[in-house]
Design a protein around this motif. Structure first.
Motif, PDB file in Angstrom:
ATOM      1  N   LYS A 174       4.676  80.818  41.469  1.00  0.00           N
ATOM      2  CA  LYS A 174       5.013  79.751  42.162  1.00  0.00           C
ATOM      3  C   LYS A 174       4.583  78.652  41.280  1.00  0.00           C
ATOM      4  N   ALA A 175       3.417  78.663  40.619  1.00  0.00           N
ATOM      5  CA  ALA A 175       2.894  77.613  39.836  1.00  0.00           C
ATOM      6  C   ALA A 175       3.731  77.627  38.526  1.00  0.00           C
ATOM      7  N   LEU A 221      -4.021  65.004  48.163  1.00  0.00           N
ATOM      8  CA  LEU A 221      -3.152  65.930  48.773  1.00  0.00           C
ATOM      9  C   LEU A 221      -1.878  65.340  49.250  1.00  0.00           C
ATOM     10  N   GLU A 222      -1.856  64.113  49.490  1.00  0.00           N
ATOM     11  CA  GLU A 222      -0.602  63.204  49.777  1.00  0.00           C
ATOM     12  C   GLU A 222       0.279  63.119  48.874  1.00  0.00           C
ATOM     13  N   LEU A 223      -0.297  62.836  47.621  1.00  0.00           N
ATOM     14  CA  LEU A 223       0.646  62.827  46.301  1.00  0.00           C
ATOM     15  C   LEU A 223       1.019  63.929  45.975  1.00  0.00           C
ATOM     16  N   HIS A 224       0.557  65.161  46.127  1.00  0.00           N
ATOM     17  CA  HIS A 224       1.123  66.584  45.836  1.00  0.00           C
ATOM     18  C   HIS A 224       2.112  66.728  46.712  1.00  0.00           C
ATOM     19  N   GLU A 225       1.884  66.280  48.000  1.00  0.00           N
ATOM     20  CA  GLU A 225       3.141  66.692  48.964  1.00  0.00           C
ATOM     21  C   GLU A 225       4.117  65.839  48.800  1.00  0.00           C
ATOM     22  N   ARG A 226       4.122  64.614  48.144  1.00  0.00           N
ATOM     23  CA  ARG A 226       5.277  64.049  47.749  1.00  0.00           C
ATOM     24  C   ARG A 226       6.297  64.733  46.687  1.00  0.00           C
ATOM     25  N   LEU A 227       5.414  65.407  45.943  1.00  0.00           N
ATOM     26  CA  LEU A 227       6.027  66.172  44.782  1.00  0.00           C
ATOM     27  C   LEU A 227       6.720  67.296  45.004  1.00  0.00           C
ATOM     28  N   LEU A 228       6.429  67.808  46.406  1.00  0.00           N
ATOM     29  CA  LEU A 228       6.952  69.236  46.746  1.00  0.00           C
ATOM     30  C   LEU A 228       7.824  69.119  47.846  1.00  0.00           C
ATOM     31  N   LYS A 229       8.695  70.142  47.968  1.00  0.00           N
ATOM     32  CA  LYS A 229       9.491  70.274  48.917  1.00  0.00           C
ATOM     33  C   LYS A 229       9.904  71.687  49.432  1.00  0.00           C
ATOM     34  N   ASP A 230      10.705  71.958  50.700  1.00  0.00           N
ATOM     35  CA  ASP A 230      10.650  73.191  51.214  1.00  0.00           C
ATOM     36  C   ASP A 230       9.596  74.283  51.122  1.00  0.00           C
ATOM     37  N   SER A 232       7.645  75.499  48.984  1.00  0.00           N
ATOM     38  CA  SER A 232       6.511  75.336  48.128  1.00  0.00           C
ATOM     39  C   SER A 232       5.566  74.175  48.803  1.00  0.00           C
ATOM     40  N   LEU A 233       6.143  73.349  49.534  1.00  0.00           N
ATOM     41  CA  LEU A 233       5.503  72.235  50.157  1.00  0.00           C
ATOM     42  C   LEU A 233       4.716  72.971  51.511  1.00  0.00           C
ATOM     43  N   GLU A 234       5.219  74.068  52.108  1.00  0.00           N
ATOM     44  CA  GLU A 234       4.821  74.539  53.160  1.00  0.00           C
ATOM     45  C   GLU A 234       3.505  75.627  52.688  1.00  0.00           C
ATOM     46  N   ILE A 235       3.670  76.112  51.707  1.00  0.00           N
ATOM     47  CA  ILE A 235       2.619  77.056  50.970  1.00  0.00           C
ATOM     48  C   ILE A 235       1.469  76.110  50.678  1.00  0.00           C
TER      49      ILE A 235
END
Length: 249
Positions: A174-175, A221-230, A232-235
């Motif tokens: 995933k990375a 943590l919030e910054l990273h969450e904005r960069l992810l979706k679906d 990958s975001l759940e993981i």
């Protein structure tokens, strides 16, 4: 001691190679995939067959968990020892009048990757003390780390391995998806990965934890969450929640 290894996949290849390197006689590798068996036979100079299973004292079944029971029924000899290499199955899955055992190597196997067999833990289980001692002697020729293990404990060994290996490798994959999406060479992350793995040789994993979750860095943590979706975001959320729960944050 006449030994046959049954299977043609990664585990079968490495078991056959380990036996050969330690001069433990192999009389045959047997399985369905003639092309792969031929490669093993050519490299290790061991006879192979897809049709005729040789008479032996010890059979080691190295096939997928779903196939172990069916494959075990190919062995009709009664006065022999049969061991599977599964981390999760009981020895009783073996269907025959022979003596039953397990011979579980704790490692991830790929045919293209060289391994130091002496470092691979081997877990032994058998129906009687004599067979247990026999397998222990064979395993000790291959590995420096040999341990008796019941099926109940072996289930937890295998579960631990899934967390420590399979899940971790999935996170690597995933990375790489993320780095590839930004055209960042994944090999730039290999020193970080190597140091992470090396660190837990010296420090308990819990003590070695770093990153925004254990620091409770909400902004990152919030910054990273904005960069992810679906998925990958759940993981990402699940992993961070687990880290913070472990450290009671």
């Amino acid at each position: 001691m006449q030994t046959v290894i049954i299977g043609s996949g990664n585990v079968a290849y490495h078991m056959a190679k380990a036996f050969s390197l330690k001069n433990i006689p192999l009389m045959q590798v047997f399985g369905r995939n003639g092309e792969e068996l031929k490669k093993i036979s050519g490299e290790l100079n061991v006879p192979y067959s897809t049709e005729q299973l040789q008479d032996a004292d010890l059979y080691i079944i190295c096939v997928s968990d779903n196939s172990v029971e069916n494959v075990s029924q190919l062995i009709t000899k009664k006065d022999c020892l049969v061991a599977h290499t599964s981390g999760s199955l009981p020895k009783e899955i073996l269907k025959g009048a022979y003596r039953k055992a397990s011979f579980y190597p704790l490692q991830t196997f790929s045919k293209s990757k060289e391994l130091d067999y002496e470092k691979i833990p081997l877990f032994i289980e058998a129906e009687n003390e004599q067979d247990k001692q026999l397998l222990f002697e064979i395993a000790s020729k291959i590995s420096e780390n040999v341990m008796e293990s019941s099926h109940e404990k072996r289930k937890y060994i295998h579960l631990t391995a899934v967390f420590a290996c399979n899940f971790v490798n999935h996170l690597f994959a995933k990375a790489k998806e993320i780095s590839d999406s930004q055209e960042i060479p994944f090999n730039y992350f290999l020193p970080l990965i190597d140091e992470t793995i090396q660190k837990i040789h010296e420090i308990e994993p819990k003590a070695a934890q770093t990153g925004p979750a254990v620091r409770n860095d909400v902004r990152i943590l919030e910054l990273h969450e904005r960069l992810l979706k679906d998925e990958s975001l759940e993981i990402y959320k699940t992993m961070n929640h687990s880290i913070q729960k472990m450290y009671e944050l």
